[in-house]
Design a protein around this motif. Structure first.
Motif, mmCIF file in Angstrom:
data_model
loop_
_atom_site.group_PDB
_atom_site.id
_atom_site.type_symbol
_atom_site.label_atom_id
_atom_site.label_comp_id
_atom_site.label_asym_id
_atom_site.label_seq_id
_atom_site.Cartn_x
_atom_site.Cartn_y
_atom_site.Cartn_z
ATOM 1 N N SER A 163 50.710 29.230 40.042
ATOM 2 C CA SER A 163 49.791 28.722 39.026
ATOM 3 C C SER A 163 48.732 29.762 38.650
ATOM 4 O O SER A 163 48.135 30.401 39.520
ATOM 5 C CB SER A 163 49.102 27.469 39.556
ATOM 6 N N SER A 164 48.492 29.878 37.371
ATOM 7 C CA SER A 164 47.460 30.821 36.922
ATOM 8 C C SER A 164 46.061 30.245 37.151
ATOM 9 O O SER A 164 45.063 30.922 36.927
ATOM 10 C CB SER A 164 47.664 31.147 35.447
ATOM 11 N N SER A 165 45.985 29.001 37.610
ATOM 12 C CA SER A 165 44.677 28.409 37.920
ATOM 13 C C SER A 165 44.149 28.825 39.277
ATOM 14 O O SER A 165 43.009 28.547 39.625
ATOM 15 C CB SER A 165 44.761 26.886 37.882
ATOM 16 N N ILE A 166 45.008 29.481 40.073
ATOM 17 C CA ILE A 166 44.546 29.968 41.376
ATOM 18 C C ILE A 166 44.122 31.425 41.236
ATOM 19 O O ILE A 166 44.894 32.260 40.775
ATOM 20 C CB ILE A 166 45.647 29.880 42.457
ATOM 21 N N LYS A 167 42.895 31.709 41.632
ATOM 22 C CA LYS A 167 42.428 33.098 41.642
ATOM 23 C C LYS A 167 42.274 33.529 43.090
ATOM 24 O O LYS A 167 41.497 32.926 43.838
ATOM 25 C CB LYS A 167 41.100 33.226 40.905
ATOM 26 N N ARG A 168 43.009 34.584 43.459
ATOM 27 C CA ARG A 168 43.023 35.014 44.858
ATOM 28 C C ARG A 168 42.167 36.269 45.071
ATOM 29 O O ARG A 168 42.208 37.185 44.266
ATOM 30 C CB ARG A 168 44.450 35.294 45.300
ATOM 31 N N PHE A 169 41.429 36.264 46.180
ATOM 32 C CA PHE A 169 40.534 37.387 46.491
ATOM 33 C C PHE A 169 40.791 37.892 47.903
ATOM 34 O O PHE A 169 41.222 37.147 48.768
ATOM 35 C CB PHE A 169 39.075 36.942 46.341
ATOM 36 N N GLU A 170 40.465 39.155 48.112
ATOM 37 C CA GLU A 170 40.777 39.739 49.423
ATOM 38 C C GLU A 170 39.799 39.307 50.509
ATOM 39 O O GLU A 170 40.091 39.457 51.693
ATOM 40 C CB GLU A 170 40.849 41.263 49.339
ATOM 41 N N SER A 171 38.640 38.790 50.096
ATOM 42 C CA SER A 171 37.704 38.270 51.102
ATOM 43 C C SER A 171 37.115 36.957 50.592
ATOM 44 O O SER A 171 37.123 36.681 49.387
ATOM 45 C CB SER A 171 36.575 39.263 51.371
ATOM 46 N N MET A 172 36.587 36.185 51.515
ATOM 47 C CA MET A 172 35.982 34.902 51.135
ATOM 48 C C MET A 172 34.698 35.089 50.328
ATOM 49 O O MET A 172 34.477 34.371 49.354
ATOM 50 C CB MET A 172 35.760 34.056 52.401
ATOM 51 N N PRO A 173 33.830 36.052 50.690
ATOM 52 C CA PRO A 173 32.645 36.255 49.853
ATOM 53 C C PRO A 173 32.996 36.592 48.397
ATOM 54 O O PRO A 173 32.302 36.148 47.473
ATOM 55 C CB PRO A 173 31.927 37.436 50.524
ATOM 56 N N LEU A 174 34.072 37.353 48.176
ATOM 57 C CA LEU A 174 34.455 37.662 46.786
ATOM 58 C C LEU A 174 34.898 36.394 46.060
ATOM 59 O O LEU A 174 34.583 36.205 44.882
ATOM 60 C CB LEU A 174 35.576 38.706 46.766
ATOM 61 N N ALA A 175 35.606 35.518 46.752
ATOM 62 C CA ALA A 175 36.035 34.256 46.138
ATOM 63 C C ALA A 175 34.811 33.414 45.771
ATOM 64 O O ALA A 175 34.744 32.820 44.685
ATOM 65 C CB ALA A 175 36.948 33.490 47.095
ATOM 66 N N LEU A 176 33.822 33.404 46.658
ATOM 67 C CA LEU A 176 32.630 32.581 46.401
ATOM 68 C C LEU A 176 31.723 33.206 45.343
ATOM 69 O O LEU A 176 31.043 32.496 44.591
ATOM 70 C CB LEU A 176 31.896 32.328 47.719
ATOM 71 N N LYS A 177 31.726 34.524 45.251
ATOM 72 C CA LYS A 177 30.999 35.224 44.174
ATOM 73 C C LYS A 177 31.548 34.809 42.815
ATOM 74 O O LYS A 177 30.804 34.614 41.861
ATOM 75 C CB LYS A 177 31.168 36.744 44.324
ATOM 76 N N GLU A 178 32.870 34.707 42.760
ATOM 77 C CA GLU A 178 33.519 34.305 41.509
ATOM 78 C C GLU A 178 33.054 32.901 41.094
ATOM 79 O O GLU A 178 32.869 32.621 39.915
ATOM 80 C CB GLU A 178 35.042 34.340 41.688
ATOM 81 N N LEU A 179 32.858 32.068 42.082
ATOM 82 C CA LEU A 179 32.364 30.711 41.812
ATOM 83 C C LEU A 179 30.918 30.769 41.313
ATOM 84 O O LEU A 179 30.552 30.099 40.346
ATOM 85 C CB LEU A 179 32.459 29.870 43.089
ATOM 86 N N GLU A 180 30.119 31.590 41.930
ATOM 87 C CA GLU A 180 28.719 31.760 41.528
ATOM 88 C C GLU A 180 28.595 32.156 40.070
ATOM 89 O O GLU A 180 27.726 31.687 39.352
ATOM 90 C CB GLU A 180 28.089 32.908 42.333
ATOM 91 N N THR A 181 29.470 33.053 39.657
ATOM 92 C CA THR A 181 29.350 33.596 38.305
ATOM 93 C C THR A 181 30.130 32.776 37.284
ATOM 94 O O THR A 181 30.199 33.151 36.115
ATOM 95 C CB THR A 181 29.834 35.061 38.277
ATOM 96 N N GLY A 182 30.734 31.685 37.743
ATOM 97 C CA GLY A 182 31.381 30.769 36.808
ATOM 98 C C GLY A 182 32.791 31.158 36.407
ATOM 99 O O GLY A 182 33.370 30.571 35.484
ATOM 100 N N GLY A 183 33.382 32.122 37.081
ATOM 101 C CA GLY A 183 34.761 32.513 36.785
ATOM 102 C C GLY A 183 35.781 31.470 37.205
ATOM 103 O O GLY A 183 36.909 31.460 36.718
ATOM 104 N N VAL A 184 35.388 30.616 38.135
ATOM 105 C CA VAL A 184 36.224 29.484 38.565
ATOM 106 C C VAL A 184 35.327 28.247 38.670
ATOM 107 O O VAL A 184 34.098 28.360 38.674
ATOM 108 C CB VAL A 184 36.890 29.740 39.944
#
Ligand code: ARG
Length: 260
Positions: free
Chosen positions: A164-185
């Motif tokens: 699914s293109s709705s899943i955005k995968r990151f190499e670390s958990m902080p990067l995944a949560l940063k994406e949430l902070e900035t509204g990318g997900v």
């Protein structure tokens, strides 16, 4: 005196073990203590992270260090990226992995796990202004960030489909949560301890957490060793047993998570 000292040395099956405990109090000269290289992805507070002096610290670090003390061995922690971490065991570059690793049947095929030392569960973090996520199912129509190859990635794959293109995968958990902070997900899914810690320490971004006990099963963290390394696994398990019995484990647990 002499006799009893002689007896102590004589009855140790492995010279290493009695020497190890003596060495921590007395002169380090005697000990031929094994030192094991431990892989850990130190971007996973509060379990493993780097402090201001760039030392690797955290709950897992303290637990395994205490385990090593009791088990009569030494550990040296080496920051190791999560992706590819499992391969370092097989290749012999790391002897132990201590990285908030959930024991799963699939992983058991390729490595051996210690007795469990921590219970966790997946937790959803949602971004500022996202109000329509009450359960995991509500993520069906959302963009979700995860750390690649984690159990969080696995549960989200089950919901949305592996590709699914709705899943955005990151190499670390902080990067995944940063994406949430900035509204990318719209949301991120990961281990509860880490998600709670991050959301709490970054209040300015207005993220909140959504628990779904129905959808997420309990997970258990274990230390991993190379498949078949029973000798080391036995030492680790003996250490875990000892720190649970003498209160050391509870002391470390309370330091990080408050009383149970
Ligand atoms: N418990 C999860 C898993 O085993 C995530 C662990 C990630 N650990 C880390 N240090 N990045 O899949």
């Amino acid at each position: 005196m002499l006799l009893s000292a002689f007896a102590v040395v004589g009855c140790g099956k492995k010279a290493e073990e009695p020497a190890a405990s003596a060495a921590s109090e007395a002169a380090p000269a005697v000990a031929q203590v094994a030192e094991y290289v431990v892989g850990t992805d130190a971007s996973y507070a509060p379990f493993e992270f780097q402090n201001d002096q760039n030392q690797i610290v955290g709950f897992d670090i303290e637990v395994l260090s205490a385990v090593a003390d009791k088990g009569g061995f030494k550990v040296k922690f080496v920051n190791t990226p999560w992706e590819g971490m499992f391969a370092t065991l097989a290749q012999g570059d790391r002897d132990i992995l201590s990285s908030a690793i959930t024991i799963t049947d699939e992983r058991k095929q390729s490595m051996d796990f210690s007795e469990p030392y921590f219970e966790a569960r997946q937790l959803i973090a949602v971004g500022k202004g996202v109000t329509d996520v009450k359960t995991f199912q509500d993520l069906k129509s959302k963009k979700v960030a995860v750390q690649t190859g984690t159990t969080g990635d696995e549960v989200v794959q089950k919901l949305l489909g592996k590709t699914s293109s709705s899943i955005k995968r990151f190499e670390s958990m902080p990067l995944a949560l940063k994406e949430l902070e900035t509204g990318g997900v719209d949301a991120a899914v990961g281990d509860n301890g880490v998600v709670i810690n991050y959301v709490k320490n970054n209040p300015q971004h207005g993220m909140t957490t959504v628990e779904d006990l129905q959808s997420f099963a309990p997970e258990y963290y274990g230390f991993a060793v190379k498949k078949g390394n029973q000798e080391l696994l036995d030492k680790v398990n003996a250490g875990i047993k000892a720190i649970k019995a003498d209160g050391t484990y509870d002391q470390i647990f309370n330091k990080y998570f408050g009383t149970k």
